[in-house]
Design an enzyme around this catalytic site. Sequence first.
Site, PDB file in Angstrom:
ATOM      1  N   SER A  29      11.895   4.118   1.059  1.00  0.00           N
ATOM      2  CA  SER A  29      10.439   4.227   0.987  1.00  0.00           C
ATOM      3  C   SER A  29       9.999   5.221  -0.069  1.00  0.00           C
ATOM      4  O   SER A  29       8.807   5.351  -0.320  1.00  0.00           O
ATOM      5  CB  SER A  29       9.855   4.609   2.343  1.00  0.00           C
ATOM      6  OG  SER A  29      10.787   5.258   3.131  1.00  0.00           O
ATOM      7  N   HIS A  31      10.861  -2.640  -0.795  1.00  0.00           N
ATOM      8  CA  HIS A  31      10.285  -1.763   0.231  1.00  0.00           C
ATOM      9  C   HIS A  31       9.443  -2.570   1.219  1.00  0.00           C
ATOM     10  O   HIS A  31       8.308  -2.941   0.908  1.00  0.00           O
ATOM     11  CB  HIS A  31       9.462  -0.660  -0.462  1.00  0.00           C
ATOM     12  CG  HIS A  31       8.852   0.313   0.480  1.00  0.00           C
ATOM     13  ND1 HIS A  31       7.696   0.992   0.206  1.00  0.00           N
ATOM     14  CD2 HIS A  31       9.245   0.727   1.709  1.00  0.00           C
ATOM     15  CE1 HIS A  31       7.395   1.778   1.231  1.00  0.00           C
ATOM     16  NE2 HIS A  31       8.326   1.635   2.152  1.00  0.00           N
ATOM     17  N   ASN A  78       3.715   4.920  -0.536  1.00  0.00           N
ATOM     18  CA  ASN A  78       3.843   6.256   0.059  1.00  0.00           C
ATOM     19  C   ASN A  78       3.253   7.365  -0.795  1.00  0.00           C
ATOM     20  O   ASN A  78       2.993   8.452  -0.296  1.00  0.00           O
ATOM     21  CB  ASN A  78       5.298   6.536   0.417  1.00  0.00           C
ATOM     22  CG  ASN A  78       5.636   5.842   1.726  1.00  0.00           C
ATOM     23  OD1 ASN A  78       4.848   5.896   2.675  1.00  0.00           O
ATOM     24  ND2 ASN A  78       6.754   5.158   1.763  1.00  0.00           N
TER      25      ASN A  78
END
Length: 270
Positions: free
Chosen positions: A107, A128, A178
């Site tokens: 991630s 991902h 993220n």
Amino acid sequence: MGLGIAYVAANVSRLPVVLMDISKEQTDKGLKFMDRLLEKDVAKEKITAEHAKGTRELVSATNSLSTLSDVDIVIEAASENLNIKTAIFRDLDAICKSDAILATNTSSISITKIAAATKKAEQVIGMHFMNPVPVMKLVEVIPGLATSDNVLQDTLALAESMGKTTTVAQDIPGFVANRLLMPYINEAVMLLESGVASAKDIDTTMKLGTNMPMGPLTLADFIGLDTCLAIQKVLHDNTGDSKYRPSVLLQKYVDAGWYGKKTGRGFYQY
Ligand code: CAA
């Protein structure tokens, strides 16, 4: 997440899948969970019993990486830890066919760094997935510095065959998902830490005020506070930017073993 990925690859793409974990307990648990997902989908008439049986027949399990010598693609979904991932990729490099795609579900960790553990960096790519994999529609695809265009195109096609929408992001810390999500979660933890509002009120504000399916603290518990902290450390360490500093409270919860939903306690009790 590995189980979710295996489930979608078999149930949607109709690909034969080998589920691999070093622990037999984990692969047994994974297969049992897959049976439950299939039963639920049959009960809801999303798939037929025959389709479910076909899915189950496409999935086998192993506890040894060496059995993966003939696969076309590996999707690694181990813990968010650079040392664990590079060790796995070093082994995969020695075991897998030279044209196998070696994908990582990291991630936030650099794809280029993981690829450097192999002698075929052109075959390594980030794939991902979002949690829960069977439900979430996105796969963020991240080519590393040396990833070949063929590998990128094949990876995009595979994700789309799984019924996912794809985006492509450059190999920067946290990619896109993220890079945006973790500062948001961290800011929520900092608001809690400084006593601005209760956990429930922070979550309700974002859930009802911005139509999020869950508030940021519930989402952090759902992702795992250990995973959130690991990702935030990657952002902070690799950018050197203080705006990504993980909050002291998050670190404290992780030190206490309060990892969120999976341990029964995080910002909430489960
Ligand atoms: N595996 C498979 N299916 C699951 C599941 C799981 N672990 N959890 C829930 N589902 C399914 C349910 O069975 C249900 O399916 P049906 O529509 O067929 O009934 C559906 O998801 C909805 O579940 P629920 O009705 O129980 O609950 P809900 O409506 O609150 O949805 C949720 C649950 C999908 C998790 C929703 O709350 C949500 O979307 N939350 C946000 C999730 C999110 O943001 N994920 C991304 C996290 S970030 C990430 O993963 C990347 C990273 O690097 C950190």
